[in-house]
Design a protein around this motif. Sequence first.
Motif, PDB file in Angstrom:
ATOM      1  N   PRO A  96       0.798  -1.231   0.000  1.00 16.55           N
ATOM      2  CA  PRO A  96       0.000   0.000   0.000  1.00 16.55           C
ATOM      3  C   PRO A  96       0.825   1.273   0.000  1.00 16.55           C
ATOM      4  O   PRO A  96       0.331   2.330  -0.403  1.00 16.55           O
ATOM      5  N   HIS A  97       2.099   1.195   0.468  1.00 16.43           N
ATOM      6  CA  HIS A  97       2.928   2.401   0.535  1.00 16.43           C
ATOM      7  C   HIS A  97       3.641   2.687  -0.791  1.00 16.43           C
ATOM      8  O   HIS A  97       4.296   3.721  -0.933  1.00 16.43           O
ATOM      9  N   GLN A 102       5.475   1.177  -8.973  1.00 22.64           N
ATOM     10  CA  GLN A 102       6.461   0.545  -8.085  1.00 22.64           C
ATOM     11  C   GLN A 102       6.042  -0.878  -7.709  1.00 22.64           C
ATOM     12  O   GLN A 102       6.882  -1.763  -7.582  1.00 22.64           O
ATOM     13  N   ASN A 103       4.743  -1.098  -7.528  1.00 19.59           N
ATOM     14  CA  ASN A 103       4.256  -2.452  -7.251  1.00 19.59           C
ATOM     15  C   ASN A 103       4.560  -3.379  -8.426  1.00 19.59           C
ATOM     16  O   ASN A 103       5.003  -4.520  -8.240  1.00 19.59           O
ATOM     17  N   ILE A 104       4.310  -2.902  -9.631  1.00 18.30           N
ATOM     18  CA  ILE A 104       4.549  -3.723 -10.821  1.00 18.30           C
ATOM     19  C   ILE A 104       6.039  -4.003 -10.991  1.00 18.30           C
ATOM     20  O   ILE A 104       6.444  -5.102 -11.380  1.00 18.30           O
ATOM     21  N   LYS A 138      -0.938   5.686  -5.230  1.00 15.88           N
ATOM     22  CA  LYS A 138      -0.775   4.605  -4.253  1.00 15.88           C
ATOM     23  C   LYS A 138      -1.894   3.578  -4.447  1.00 15.88           C
ATOM     24  O   LYS A 138      -3.028   3.927  -4.733  1.00 15.88           O
ATOM     25  N   THR A 139      -1.551   2.307  -4.268  1.00 12.26           N
ATOM     26  CA  THR A 139      -2.558   1.261  -4.484  1.00 12.26           C
ATOM     27  C   THR A 139      -3.689   1.342  -3.461  1.00 12.26           C
ATOM     28  O   THR A 139      -4.801   0.897  -3.729  1.00 12.26           O
ATOM     29  N   SER A 140      -3.409   1.944  -2.301  1.00 11.07           N
ATOM     30  CA  SER A 140      -4.453   2.097  -1.282  1.00 11.07           C
ATOM     31  C   SER A 140      -5.521   3.090  -1.708  1.00 11.07           C
ATOM     32  O   SER A 140      -6.591   3.157  -1.101  1.00 11.07           O
ATOM     33  N   GLN A 141      -5.241   3.860  -2.759  1.00 11.63           N
ATOM     34  CA  GLN A 141      -6.194   4.855  -3.258  1.00 11.63           C
ATOM     35  C   GLN A 141      -7.027   4.325  -4.425  1.00 11.63           C
ATOM     36  O   GLN A 141      -7.811   5.070  -5.004  1.00 11.63           O
ATOM     37  N   VAL A 150      -3.691  -4.235 -10.906  1.00 18.21           N
ATOM     38  CA  VAL A 150      -2.289  -4.054 -10.496  1.00 18.21           C
ATOM     39  C   VAL A 150      -1.676  -5.405 -10.123  1.00 18.21           C
ATOM     40  O   VAL A 150      -0.543  -5.722 -10.509  1.00 18.21           O
ATOM     41  N   ALA A 151      -2.426  -6.209  -9.364  1.00 17.40           N
ATOM     42  CA  ALA A 151      -1.931  -7.529  -8.972  1.00 17.40           C
ATOM     43  C   ALA A 151      -1.655  -8.393 -10.196  1.00 17.40           C
ATOM     44  O   ALA A 151      -0.653  -9.117 -10.257  1.00 17.40           O
ATOM     45  N   LEU A 152      -2.518  -8.319 -11.191  1.00 24.42           N
ATOM     46  CA  LEU A 152      -2.321  -9.078 -12.424  1.00 24.42           C
ATOM     47  C   LEU A 152      -1.086  -8.581 -13.179  1.00 24.42           C
ATOM     48  O   LEU A 152      -0.272  -9.377 -13.652  1.00 24.42           O
TER      49      LEU A 152
END
Length: 353
Positions: A96-97, A102-104, A138-141, A150-152
């Motif tokens: 989430p941060h 950046q997650n990808i 941010k993914t939390s948003q 995003v997870a995919l």
Amino acid sequence: MTETPIAIEARNAVKSFGQGAVAVRALDDVSVQIRRGEFFTLLGPSGCGKTTLLRLIAGFETPTSGQILLGGEDITHLPPNKRPVNTVFQSYALFPHLSVAQNIAFGLEMQNRPRAEVAATVARMLALVQLEPMANRKTSQLSGGQQQRVALARALAPTPKVLLLDEPLSALDLKLRKEMQIELKRLQQETGITFVFVTHDQEEALTMSDRIAVMSAGHIQQVGSPRDIYTRPANRFVASFIGETNFLTGTSDGTRVVLGNGAAVDVTAPKGPVTLAIRPEQVRIAGVDGGGMPATVASTVYFGTDTHLHLTLSDGTAVVARQQSPAAGGIDAPKGAQVGITLPTDALQVLGE
């Protein structure tokens, strides 16, 4: 015609939890081949073994006996980080941060990929899942559907040979879940990566899959295309689990089956007691003077474009018939009405247990 190579194979896979009298066999001698580049679904009720099989493929569990092969290579005891396989979980497991980009990028950076390659891959994945405007958010948003994308993207970024999806749509609302079903199928077709999808939702399986393995009590009951599974179920469990089905019991003389209400249908079946199955949409309804087996309307359920008629035959057997709603040309048959029904012989399936 060249045969499609096998991406994943389970050979006589057994997985037991616990020991002795309290041991639970989650998988019982399961063998299945998943072809390269197909969307393959493991479908079944809770506790049937579908997630356990997925975890064996991922390397999160080791089989009690049997083998797991990837591209013909035995990976049974290979740790998860050494397998060219990625998993998308029900919970998404995003950071989430970190931003979407950046997650990808995270998995690629852990593999020490060159910075230029990481940037190019992230840009390609953002375009693939249609999230370019969200790259720095941010993914939390994000909404649930956006987080799923995003997870995919993160799982697809390293270009795994196989992508495992463990009920990833179950937390979404109905409308979004249907949209993501179409999206998942599009992503699989565009990337050409083998998808192995776990679900208990029959509609999801029928909508997205190239082939389905229906599981129950640690066994695979049937493997086939959605059409095969629906129109030619291998046994009563498959017929009852996939969609609605009417079951009619009777006695066969080899070429005819006499039902409990005394009516006979021309169906080839082994001599003796048999069970026939027919889908609600295949039951034909006529008015009182329309002939066929007499039936009484017990209740009606309106679904907009069509209506389900819950009928009772003269021997008490319950039958559901689906027809167009009266406004669309169907018969108006209120509760208590007497109607006649016919069962097309080509629609009747003789079932094993």
